[in-house]
Design a protein around this motif. Sequence first.
Motif, PDB file in Angstrom:
ATOM      1  N   GLU A 241       0.780  -1.273   0.114  1.00  0.00           N
ATOM      2  CA  GLU A 241       0.119  -0.048   0.182  1.00  0.00           C
ATOM      3  C   GLU A 241       0.762   1.366  -0.344  1.00  0.00           C
ATOM      4  N   SER A 242       2.080   1.183   0.418  1.00  0.00           N
ATOM      5  CA  SER A 242       3.125   2.273   0.211  1.00  0.00           C
ATOM      6  C   SER A 242       4.527   1.892  -0.461  1.00  0.00           C
ATOM      7  N   THR A 243       5.108   2.986  -1.027  1.00  0.00           N
ATOM      8  CA  THR A 243       6.211   2.657  -1.596  1.00  0.00           C
ATOM      9  C   THR A 243       7.471   3.117  -0.560  1.00  0.00           C
ATOM     10  N   GLN A 244       7.291   3.689   0.170  1.00  0.00           N
ATOM     11  CA  GLN A 244       8.453   4.191   1.215  1.00  0.00           C
ATOM     12  C   GLN A 244       8.050   4.343   2.487  1.00  0.00           C
ATOM     13  N   LEU A 245       8.904   4.076   3.545  1.00  0.00           N
ATOM     14  CA  LEU A 245       8.770   4.455   4.966  1.00  0.00           C
ATOM     15  C   LEU A 245       9.780   5.687   5.277  1.00  0.00           C
ATOM     16  N   TYR A 246       9.361   6.417   5.833  1.00  0.00           N
ATOM     17  CA  TYR A 246      10.486   7.567   6.472  1.00  0.00           C
ATOM     18  C   TYR A 246      10.114   7.726   7.913  1.00  0.00           C
ATOM     19  N   THR A 247      11.283   7.906   8.547  1.00  0.00           N
ATOM     20  CA  THR A 247      11.363   8.341   9.866  1.00  0.00           C
ATOM     21  C   THR A 247      11.893   9.546  10.128  1.00  0.00           C
ATOM     22  N   VAL A 248      10.777  10.674  10.487  1.00  0.00           N
ATOM     23  CA  VAL A 248      11.208  12.233  10.355  1.00  0.00           C
ATOM     24  C   VAL A 248      11.151  12.866  11.635  1.00  0.00           C
ATOM     25  N   PRO A 249      11.825  13.729  11.823  1.00  0.00           N
ATOM     26  CA  PRO A 249      11.970  14.629  12.995  1.00  0.00           C
ATOM     27  C   PRO A 249      10.552  15.277  12.939  1.00  0.00           C
ATOM     28  N   MET A 250       9.920  15.712  14.161  1.00  0.00           N
ATOM     29  CA  MET A 250       8.676  16.290  14.375  1.00  0.00           C
ATOM     30  C   MET A 250       8.559  17.601  13.476  1.00  0.00           C
ATOM     31  N   ILE A 251       9.673  18.313  13.697  1.00  0.00           N
ATOM     32  CA  ILE A 251       9.853  19.640  13.092  1.00  0.00           C
ATOM     33  C   ILE A 251       9.901  19.427  11.593  1.00  0.00           C
ATOM     34  N   ASP A 252      10.424  18.498  10.888  1.00  0.00           N
ATOM     35  CA  ASP A 252      10.265  18.508   9.306  1.00  0.00           C
ATOM     36  C   ASP A 252       9.033  17.957   8.747  1.00  0.00           C
ATOM     37  N   ILE A 253       8.234  17.402   9.719  1.00  0.00           N
ATOM     38  CA  ILE A 253       6.662  17.159   9.002  1.00  0.00           C
ATOM     39  C   ILE A 253       5.920  18.175   8.641  1.00  0.00           C
TER      40      ILE A 253
END
Length: 286
Positions: A241-253
Amino acid sequence: MEKAVDVPRSPFKILIACPSGLPPSQVSIAFSESYDRIPHPDSSLEDSISEYGGFTFLSEGGSMNEDSHVRLHLGLTDYRTFVGTNLSPLWERFLVPSEDDSISCQHSSSPLGNGAIVETSDGKIVLLQRSNNVSEFPGHFVFPGGHPEPQELGIESHGDVKGFADSNTINRKLSQEMFDSIIREVVEEIGVPPESLSDPVFIGISRRELNVRPAAFFFINCSLDSVEIQKFYTSAQDGYESTQLYTVPMIDIENVTSKMPGCHHGGFYLYKLMLQAANDNNIIGD
């Protein structure tokens, strides 16, 4: 807690906010046919609802707060009606002019989705980029999620409630399903083992302004770090269902909210309210 917050110039509306985060004991369900969608009086518009096969969804019919408790009013709907109302090009014609959301959206299917703000052990937030082959919001960024499954309790129609002892039993089991389903969705979509996840807490419901679909959001801590989660993602059950998983710092969302469905943008807003409440409590405690 806050309720029905309009955020200026926003693609979402916050229907209910619980910045302190509520466990299952503080979230109850009132499940009734009276909260189902009401057919539109315009027969030609009603006849425009396409014929699709069906999953059964819980339909959001309203909510109320009392101090630190939330009571959600839920009915039933199905995929056919969802596609024929909320996802129809004519979706705005199903709306009723009203400040009361339960009246405004009474002719829409409004299936209740869910989403999880999953925080990794190294302090990042999990985001997925949806596949280009999915029907809703292809290529957009989302939090892991899906929707509660009344079928898990054997409920495909209101007639199925006869198998339960009483309405309190049904409501209690549906409330627990709200919390169980978000854990299942996270496990299936990002592949992490369930024991790596904390018990979810309910932080509110946002509704996207585009086709007025609501989604309940939860906060979950994960004991794994970003690198470990990426490894599990490669074998996720619903990874297609998705092409990529990202782990993102809150500020970058903040930089990608414009590429999120409105309800998920609203989910991020609910998360920020939770962080602000925690910060305020720390200040008071000091």
